[in-house]
Motif scaffolding. Structure first.
Motif, PDB file in Angstrom:
ATOM      1  N   LEU A   1       0.151 -10.648  33.612  1.00 58.18           N
ATOM      2  CA  LEU A   1       1.166 -10.203  32.642  1.00 58.18           C
ATOM      3  C   LEU A   1       2.309  -9.507  33.370  1.00 58.18           C
ATOM      4  CD1 LEU A   1      -0.307  -8.485  29.444  1.00 58.18           C
ATOM      5  CD2 LEU A   1       1.101 -10.533  29.598  1.00 58.18           C
TER       6      LEU A   1
ATOM      7  N   LEU B   1      -3.605 -15.801  27.774  1.00 57.88           N
ATOM      8  CA  LEU B   1      -2.523 -16.037  28.741  1.00 57.88           C
ATOM      9  C   LEU B   1      -2.818 -17.291  29.561  1.00 57.88           C
ATOM     10  CD1 LEU B   1       0.028 -14.491  29.673  1.00 57.88           C
ATOM     11  CD2 LEU B   1      -1.398 -13.384  31.400  1.00 57.88           C
TER      12      LEU B   1
ATOM     13  N   ALA C   1       0.315 -17.609  25.431  1.00 60.35           N
ATOM     14  CA  ALA C   1       1.260 -16.491  25.512  1.00 60.35           C
ATOM     15  C   ALA C   1       2.154 -16.626  26.748  1.00 60.35           C
ATOM     16  CB  ALA C   1       0.495 -15.176  25.564  1.00 60.35           C
TER      17      ALA C   1
ATOM     18  N   ALA D   1       3.841 -14.916  29.694  1.00 60.34           N
ATOM     19  CA  ALA D   1       3.552 -13.696  30.449  1.00 60.34           C
ATOM     20  C   ALA D   1       4.786 -12.834  30.693  1.00 60.34           C
ATOM     21  CB  ALA D   1       2.918 -14.057  31.785  1.00 60.34           C
TER      22      ALA D   1
END
Lengths: 343, 343
Positions: A25, A60, A65, A67
């Protein structure tokens, strides 16, 4: 217990943030997601705590998603509406980017709303409405989820577990806060019954043929029911309309179609509404609030956030307890080791 | 049935309005209150229909409602907040005076709110949110009532039966509308059980000592419970805070103190919130709404207003049925004869 270590909020936040960064992330997202996770651990809401880290990183890695997504805020200075495009990133950063402006607009207009679009939803809603209440405004938040819930009188999944949260500022004290799923129980609770091989209470679920069931596996194949029968079903439907159709984002059935059975964090939007008591003519709101809430205590009724606040007071005095095993895992993950389950 | 006559909406409205005027209400109030009563009769919602006339006039004669009150609207052109001071009059006229401005402001600002203060509350909330939806905006309405309801975990009356209503405009069709009490049942339903001498279902009420009871008389001395346990209790509490404290008006316990056991229509405020789909970026809201609502029908789940709409269709085709006895009573009352109970 010897197995526990006690950390300050900041120390645990640093560890969790580093673990999320280690998992890929961006620093800003890791910071925001970690804040929500540590608030949950602090308040002993384990269902939104450390154990969620693995799910965040799985989502992720599943490509659901973004990052590095940088939320984009759009609004007009003369309007009380804020749109935050999360651009496929996790929701906490989008919320944090927009929240100060939402509180400012509520103060200036009396009422204001913020739509978060295209986020991967992560987090309970109580940390969000509580933060707004601490900024002096009352706040209501709601969002769809994945379609796990049948409408009242229905026979299959249509609605999400669609949480509704509300916070009301209490001058000189902690806000009045609630946050609940509009399903009778969370999907996670059904999972726990399945793992423990214990039957569900009556009224929680129906099977794939739409018949009432107490078998957790059959319930997971079928659908959960809404809280409060047709009334909860109506509220859950309102949430689909306001935090789905109104804001131009996905319904729970659309999030589920996108998820396609992978059970990753759902991608959809969220709606927040904030109110400034001054603008509506509240007279002595602190004393008036106290008149209502003191009566709960007087008759032995617990306020919705009372358990969380008691846990928080303990965490603030002795630190937030985590197991040595989880501490070691967090430290490994911050070095970029693959995520492991934290419990 | 031979005993029934069928009248057009306008004809029945004229009769009810004349009966209310005959009982002492000003022409404007009689017109507004009658519209709500006839809408309820049209939709076969008898609990808000003709039988309410006697209560309206009893409340008027009790000196609780101002028969001639002219609502006063205050707002600033650059703010989405409207305050309507009902000045002690019945709520329907206050709502009708403010509603067009609320819809206009919602369209201009995206979100707007209207607080009705110091009204004698009369009417279900669904006619109000439905009227706003017909003007193209989504609407949420809520108000306290008298304190008949214990909070979850509590042992005595604190909250009102606090209704929550919502309407969502459906292009080319009737809006999605719900309106429910946040108590598990209406106080009137408990009264009916007492009159019929039948026990209440489990979970409806507690007695004066806070113990669960199925005895309707004991329940009326004690308290009703909220729908959906702690979740419904949280929603009812939110309504006290938003439609009481926020708008600077009475809590249900304060309305009850003012009523002092006379059980007349409660005096308090109401909060309405309106949303304009355009401002939030709704994409094809009509098709998106249809995608959600069609699935209710597909799985045999009834939409909350479906029964009312079916009754309405029948009333529009053959007229609104009322008994010859009620017709005669209405005609007598319009000549200023004392109100009698209509059934």
């Amino acid at each position: 217990m010897n197995d526990q270590v006690y950390l300050s909020f900041d120390a645990l936040h640093h560890l969790v943030s580093a673990a999320l960064s280690g998992g890929g992330l961006s620093a800003r997202h890791a910071d925001a997601v970690a804040r929500v996770i540590v608030k949950a651990e602090r308040d002993q809401c384990r269902s939104h705590g450390l154990y969620r880290i693995a799910g965040v990183l799985k989502t992720l890695q599943g490509g659901v998603a973004e990052a590095e997504a940088v939320p984009e805020i759009s609004h007009s200075d003369d309007k009380p509406i804020i749109k935050v495009n999360a651009r496929g990133g996790f929701s906490p950063l989008a919320f944090e980017c927009g929240a100060p402006l939402l509180a400012e607009k509520a103060g200036r207009f009396g009422i204001a709303a913020m739509a978060i679009n295209d986020c991967v939803h992560f987090s309970a809603l109580w940390p969000e409405v509580e933060q707004l209440a601490e900024a002096g405004v009352a706040a209501l938040a709601m969002c769809p989820s994945n379609a796990y819930v049948a409408p009242a009188g229905g026979i299959r999944k249509l609605l999400g577990t669609n949480p509704l949260a509300f916070a009301w500022p209490c001058t000189g004290g902690l806000p009045y806060v609630f946050d609940f799923a509009t399903s009778v129980a969370a999907r996670g609770e059904v999972e726990l019954h399945r793992l423990d091989n214990t039957p569900l209470p009556q009224g929680w679920a129906i099977d794939a043929e739409g018949r009432p069931t107490t078998d957790p596996a059959a319930a997971l194949d079928g659908a959960l029911l809404t809280f409060g029968a047709h009334k909860g079903s109506a509220v859950a439907t309102m949430i689909e309309l306001l935090a789905g159709v109104l804001i131009g984002d996905l319904l729970s059935i659309e999030s589920s179609a996108l998820d396609n059975g992978r059970l990753l964090a759902p991608r959809h939007g969220e709606l927040l509404i904030a109110f400034a008591p001054d603008a509506f003519g509240a007279a002595s709101p602190a004393a008036h609030t106290q008149k209502l809430l003191a009566e709960f205590t007087a008759q032995g009724a617990r306020l919705p956030s009372q358990r969380r606040y008691a846990a928080r007071a303990q965490s603030l005095s002795r630190g937030i307890g985590i197991s040595r095993e989880n501490l070691a895992k967090l430290q490994q993950m911050s070095s970029g080791l693959m995520p492991t389950e934290l419990h």
